[in-house]
Motif scaffolding. Sequence first.
Motif, short mmCIF file in Angstrom:
data_model
loop_
_atom_site.label_atom_id
_atom_site.label_comp_id
_atom_site.label_asym_id
_atom_site.label_seq_id
_atom_site.Cartn_x
_atom_site.Cartn_y
_atom_site.Cartn_z
N ARG A 50 0.83 -1.21 0.00
CA ARG A 50 0.00 0.00 0.00
C ARG A 50 0.86 1.25 0.00
NH1 ARG A 50 -3.79 1.02 4.41
NH2 ARG A 50 -4.18 2.80 3.04
N VAL A 51 1.95 1.21 0.76
CA VAL A 51 2.86 2.36 0.79
C VAL A 51 3.42 2.60 -0.60
CG1 VAL A 51 5.08 3.20 1.66
CG2 VAL A 51 3.46 2.12 3.23
N GLU A 53 2.11 1.82 -3.48
CA GLU A 53 1.06 2.32 -4.36
C GLU A 53 0.75 3.79 -4.07
OE1 GLU A 53 -2.23 -0.26 -3.73
OE2 GLU A 53 -1.23 -2.03 -4.60
N GLU A 54 0.61 4.11 -2.79
CA GLU A 54 0.32 5.49 -2.40
C GLU A 54 1.47 6.40 -2.79
OE1 GLU A 54 -1.87 8.63 -0.51
OE2 GLU A 54 -2.44 6.58 -1.07
N ALA A 57 1.42 7.04 -6.47
CA ALA A 57 0.35 7.97 -6.82
C ALA A 57 0.72 9.41 -6.47
CB ALA A 57 -0.94 7.57 -6.10
N ARG A 58 1.52 9.58 -5.44
CA ARG A 58 1.95 10.91 -5.02
C ARG A 58 3.15 11.41 -5.82
NH1 ARG A 58 0.53 12.93 -0.11
NH2 ARG A 58 2.57 13.92 0.04
N ARG A 66 9.08 7.92 0.27
CA ARG A 66 8.19 6.78 0.51
C ARG A 66 7.99 6.55 2.00
NH1 ARG A 66 11.76 4.88 -3.65
NH2 ARG A 66 10.69 5.00 -5.68
N THR A 69 5.50 8.92 3.29
CA THR A 69 4.16 8.45 2.95
C THR A 69 3.72 7.36 3.92
OG1 THR A 69 4.35 9.01 0.61
CG2 THR A 69 2.80 7.25 1.18
N ARG A 72 2.68 8.95 7.15
CA ARG A 72 1.34 9.55 7.07
C ARG A 72 0.25 8.48 7.17
NH1 ARG A 72 3.93 13.16 3.40
NH2 ARG A 72 3.58 11.72 1.67
N LEU A 73 0.45 7.36 6.50
CA LEU A 73 -0.54 6.28 6.56
C LEU A 73 -0.67 5.74 7.98
CD1 LEU A 73 0.20 4.27 3.29
CD2 LEU A 73 -1.85 5.62 3.81
#
Length: 256
Positions: A50-51, A53-54, A57-58, A66, A69, A72-73
Amino acid sequence: MTSRLLMPVRSRGAARPAAVEPAADPTPGSTRPTAVLDLAHPLTAAFTARVREEAAARGDRTDRERLRTAHRLLMAEVRPVYSVEDRRRVSRTLRLGRGSCSQRMAVLEAVARSLGTATRVRGLLVDGSFWYPRFPRLRPFVPAEVLLAWPEFRLDGGWVPITGLFDHAGPSGEGGFANTGAETLFEAVARTGVEWDAPAACDGVSGACDLSAHLLADLGRFGSRDELFARHGQTLCVPARTLAEPVLGRWGAGAA
């Protein structure tokens, strides 16, 4: 007044070694899994995916980005609590959806290792009174010393502490870290610099927060948090953890 009754025997009268400069420390760190950093577990692997992918996307291009990110998640999805089980597996923290500063930092380390970034930890013995603002009515039960595993990441050819993942340049009107309310150290590192060695007091202007006055001992650096806790034990002894975890493990930060 803090308590030593709930602490492991090893903490009583522990030596106070001098701090070791990161650049001179030979501890190599690793990208390998450990008992705590269970990288291959489906929940850990899924979170890392998920990290990725996110981050894609960013438009993140570096592992530092990364990891921001991932941080943040974790802030959004893993509720901050006062759990005292520092050797809890990363996969269990993700399954429960709640974790202490230490447990959430462990998740961040696991993501880093999965991305191919080596990690290690610095062992810090912090004065228990640092946590008084969180437990104003339970001060006699606060341990005299709290063992903290402070993560470091191998980025751009050097070792970067967790607070170094973020850009704290410029003034910060919000000030430093007060260790009270819903914000814990895990959240604070993204907002303000957190330093354990700086000589100047935290003035709430520069954005850097000097916590060196609360540092009782620097235990050096370890290849993993598993090694640190295997050598020095956890903050609380086993009976104390057994009694405290069912309550503190669900007690949300700021609820005290």
